[in-house]
Design a protein around this motif. Structure first.
Motif, PDB file in Angstrom:
ATOM      1  N   ALA A   1     -10.087   1.752  -7.488  1.00 57.85           N
ATOM      2  CA  ALA A   1      -9.017   1.031  -8.192  1.00 57.85           C
ATOM      3  C   ALA A   1      -8.062   0.382  -7.194  1.00 57.85           C
ATOM      4  O   ALA A   1      -7.620  -0.760  -7.398  1.00 57.85           O
ATOM      5  N   TRP A   2      -7.747   1.088  -6.119  1.00 57.14           N
ATOM      6  CA  TRP A   2      -6.877   0.532  -5.092  1.00 57.14           C
ATOM      7  C   TRP A   2      -7.507  -0.693  -4.436  1.00 57.14           C
ATOM      8  O   TRP A   2      -6.808  -1.642  -4.080  1.00 57.14           O
ATOM      9  N   LYS A   3      -8.824  -0.678  -4.283  1.00 58.82           N
ATOM     10  CA  LYS A   3      -9.504  -1.812  -3.664  1.00 58.82           C
ATOM     11  C   LYS A   3      -9.257  -3.090  -4.467  1.00 58.82           C
ATOM     12  O   LYS A   3      -8.938  -4.146  -3.898  1.00 58.82           O
ATOM     13  N   ALA A   4      -9.366  -2.998  -5.794  1.00 60.64           N
ATOM     14  CA  ALA A   4      -9.109  -4.160  -6.640  1.00 60.64           C
ATOM     15  C   ALA A   4      -7.657  -4.603  -6.548  1.00 60.64           C
ATOM     16  O   ALA A   4      -7.355  -5.809  -6.519  1.00 60.64           O
TER      17      ALA A   4
ATOM     18  N   GLY B   1      -8.055   9.192   0.617  1.00 63.95           N
ATOM     19  CA  GLY B   1      -7.667   9.856  -0.610  1.00 63.95           C
ATOM     20  C   GLY B   1      -8.635  10.948  -1.007  1.00 63.95           C
ATOM     21  O   GLY B   1      -9.681  11.149  -0.373  1.00 63.95           O
ATOM     22  N   ASN B   2      -8.305  11.650  -2.087  1.00 61.95           N
ATOM     23  CA  ASN B   2      -9.130  12.738  -2.607  1.00 61.95           C
ATOM     24  C   ASN B   2     -10.017  12.308  -3.766  1.00 61.95           C
ATOM     25  O   ASN B   2     -10.899  13.059  -4.176  1.00 61.95           O
ATOM     26  N   ASP B   3      -9.778  11.112  -4.314  1.00 59.04           N
ATOM     27  CA  ASP B   3     -10.434  10.670  -5.533  1.00 59.04           C
ATOM     28  C   ASP B   3     -11.115   9.317  -5.293  1.00 59.04           C
ATOM     29  O   ASP B   3     -10.445   8.312  -5.029  1.00 59.04           O
ATOM     30  N   LYS B   4     -12.440   9.282  -5.414  1.00 52.89           N
ATOM     31  CA  LYS B   4     -13.177   8.035  -5.195  1.00 52.89           C
ATOM     32  C   LYS B   4     -12.780   6.963  -6.201  1.00 52.89           C
ATOM     33  O   LYS B   4     -12.629   5.793  -5.843  1.00 52.89           O
ATOM     34  N   ALA B   5     -12.588   7.363  -7.454  1.00 53.03           N
ATOM     35  CA  ALA B   5     -12.231   6.382  -8.484  1.00 53.03           C
ATOM     36  C   ALA B   5     -10.887   5.744  -8.166  1.00 53.03           C
ATOM     37  O   ALA B   5     -10.698   4.532  -8.378  1.00 53.03           O
ATOM     38  N   GLN B   6      -9.950   6.537  -7.655  1.00 44.57           N
ATOM     39  CA  GLN B   6      -8.647   6.003  -7.286  1.00 44.57           C
ATOM     40  C   GLN B   6      -8.772   4.986  -6.161  1.00 44.57           C
ATOM     41  O   GLN B   6      -8.131   3.924  -6.179  1.00 44.57           O
TER      42      GLN B   6
ATOM     43  N   VAL C   1       0.830  -1.211   0.000  1.00 48.85           N
ATOM     44  CA  VAL C   1       0.000   0.000   0.000  1.00 48.85           C
ATOM     45  C   VAL C   1       0.863   1.259   0.000  1.00 48.85           C
ATOM     46  O   VAL C   1       0.584   2.225  -0.729  1.00 48.85           O
ATOM     47  N   LYS C   2       1.924   1.251   0.791  1.00 50.49           N
ATOM     48  CA  LYS C   2       2.763   2.447   0.908  1.00 50.49           C
ATOM     49  C   LYS C   2       3.737   2.601  -0.257  1.00 50.49           C
ATOM     50  O   LYS C   2       3.952   3.714  -0.751  1.00 50.49           O
ATOM     51  N   ARG C   3       4.339   1.495  -0.716  1.00 48.15           N
ATOM     52  CA  ARG C   3       5.400   1.588  -1.722  1.00 48.15           C
ATOM     53  C   ARG C   3       4.879   1.471  -3.150  1.00 48.15           C
ATOM     54  O   ARG C   3       5.368   2.165  -4.045  1.00 48.15           O
ATOM     55  N   GLU C   4       3.912   0.582  -3.376  1.00 46.07           N
ATOM     56  CA  GLU C   4       3.415   0.362  -4.731  1.00 46.07           C
ATOM     57  C   GLU C   4       2.228   1.289  -5.047  1.00 46.07           C
ATOM     58  O   GLU C   4       2.237   1.978  -6.064  1.00 46.07           O
ATOM     59  N   LEU C   5       1.216   1.271  -4.188  1.00 41.00           N
ATOM     60  CA  LEU C   5       0.080   2.154  -4.417  1.00 41.00           C
ATOM     61  C   LEU C   5       0.400   3.602  -4.072  1.00 41.00           C
ATOM     62  O   LEU C   5      -0.267   4.519  -4.559  1.00 41.00           O
ATOM     63  N   LYS C   6       1.405   3.778  -3.214  1.00 41.55           N
ATOM     64  CA  LYS C   6       1.815   5.115  -2.759  1.00 41.55           C
ATOM     65  C   LYS C   6       0.639   5.869  -2.127  1.00 41.55           C
ATOM     66  O   LYS C   6       0.430   7.068  -2.371  1.00 41.55           O
ATOM     67  N   CYS C   7      -0.121   5.146  -1.328  1.00 37.27           N
ATOM     68  CA  CYS C   7      -1.238   5.764  -0.604  1.00 37.27           C
ATOM     69  C   CYS C   7      -0.668   6.706   0.454  1.00 37.27           C
ATOM     70  O   CYS C   7       0.128   6.283   1.298  1.00 37.27           O
TER      71      CYS C   7
END
Length: 356
Positions: free
Chosen positions: A249-252, A241-246, A221-227
């Motif tokens: 996508a992260w959930k998948a 996050g600021n973007d629901k679509a993002q 989550v921290k290194r690849e998704l950079k959340c």
């Protein structure tokens, strides 16, 4: 990558076992098995040390019971002498991983805990409009022993320490089988149903090993998704996050990573929503501006307080135990905006004088 050898001498050192006994005894001195162990403390510890060093140690049978707190949970309590071994093992091995964990995982770590997790959750809720809340389905029953063993062996290169880990893992295999519903993953055959799995809820080792098992998720989550904002407490975790679509996508992508751990998200409870509606997390509903105790937790607290009051009135609970239960709940409730609620609940706990 640094690996660690010669750990077993430290795990089985008498001073380590004595310190482990003191930690395992904390809050349980009134129990018969603890008193029995303490009555012959030195012989008991020397016997335990001998069994560990000669590889004749065999964990005892778990005492299993169910509790209902929002959902049915199977709790497995190991015998006291085994809990001493768990403390000795964890006190030696935990520092190896502690420095590798990400900052924002809060379960069973020194200086962390539920209240700091709640503080961090609220901090992020004030900064971000949306949150992806995730829950791992049947996490403790589903933990795969082969995957966990490989993660532990990545840094622990001491064969004796790995022998003890294997002993503890084997003792818990199948304990949670009644709570597990088989999940199938790509490439599985029928033998996958027989894979050893499950960490007994109640073991100190289970809490620590849960962090190790999910550390790769934290790193992903921290290194690849950079959340930028992430909080995890055991198998409950939040991505902000600021973007629901993002976030969708992260959930998948999170589920894709969990596939490699043979875990699944609870899709009903893993959703994206605005932080302004409040985040149900660790027994509270966290809003950007305030916190509330969850309604179901209030109901459970009222039942528990009345049950403890009645136990005290009937002599089944001492005054000290009753006061401790009250203080524990008040300490938790104070982390929410709950002054009126506490006053209402405590006014209902009226103690009548005992008739002699």
């Amino acid at each position: 990558m640094k690996t660690y050898r010669h750990l077993y001498d430290q795990i089985t050192d008498f001073a380590t076992l004595l310190d482990a006994f003191r930690k395992a005894r904390r809050g349980k001195r009134d129990r018969a098995e603890v008193a029995k162990f303490e009555f012959d403390l030195e012989p008991s510890l020397f016997q335990l040390q001998h069994e560990l060093r000669t590889h004749s140690y065999q964990p005892g049978a778990y005492r299993n019971f169910y509790i209902m707190e929002r959902k049915l949970r199977l709790i497995s309590a190991a015998p006291f002498r085994d809990r001493v071994v768990h403390h000795a093992l964890c006190s030696t091995l935990d520092p190896i991983w502690e420095r590798r964990f990400v900052h924002d995982t809060y379960a069973c770590r020194p200086g962390k805990g539920t209240h700091r997790a709640l503080d961090r959750c609220q901090e992020f809720a004030r900064r971000y409009p949306y949150v992806l809340q995730c829950d791992v389905h049947q996490f403790f029953p589903a933990v795969d022993h082969a995957i966990l063993r490989a993660k532990l062996a990545r840094y622990v290169a001491d064969p004796d320490a790995l022998w003890l880990i294997d002993r503890i893992l084997a003792s818990g295999a199948g304990v949670l089988a009644p709570m597990y519903q088989m999940e199938w993953f790509s490439g599985d055959d029928l033998l996958a149903a027989d894979r050893p799995r499950g960490l007994p809820v109640g073991n100190l080792t289970s809490q620590t090993w849960a962090n190790i098992y999910l550390d790769s998720l934290d790193q992903f989550v921290k290194r690849e998704l950079k959340c930028p904002a992430y909080v995890r407490y055991c198998d409950d975790f939040l991505l902000f996050g600021n973007d629901k679509a993002q976030l969708h996508a992260w959930k998948a992508q999170v589920q894709g990573h969990l596939d490699g751990l043979r875990l699944c998200l609870n899709w009903r409870r893993s959703t994206v929503y605005p932080t302004s509606t409040g985040i149900p997390f660790l027994g509270l509903r966290v809003f950007p501006t305030h916190r509330r105790l969850r309604a179901d937790n209030v109901h459970l607290a009222r039942q528990r307080l009345r049950r403890h009051r009645d136990a005290f009135q009937s002599g089944q609970m001492t005054e000290q135990q009753f006061r401790q239960s009250l203080k524990a709940w008040i300490a938790h409730a104070r982390h929410a905006d709950s002054w009126r609620l506490r006053r209402a609940l405590l006014s209902d706990i009226v103690l009548r004088p005992v008739r002699l």
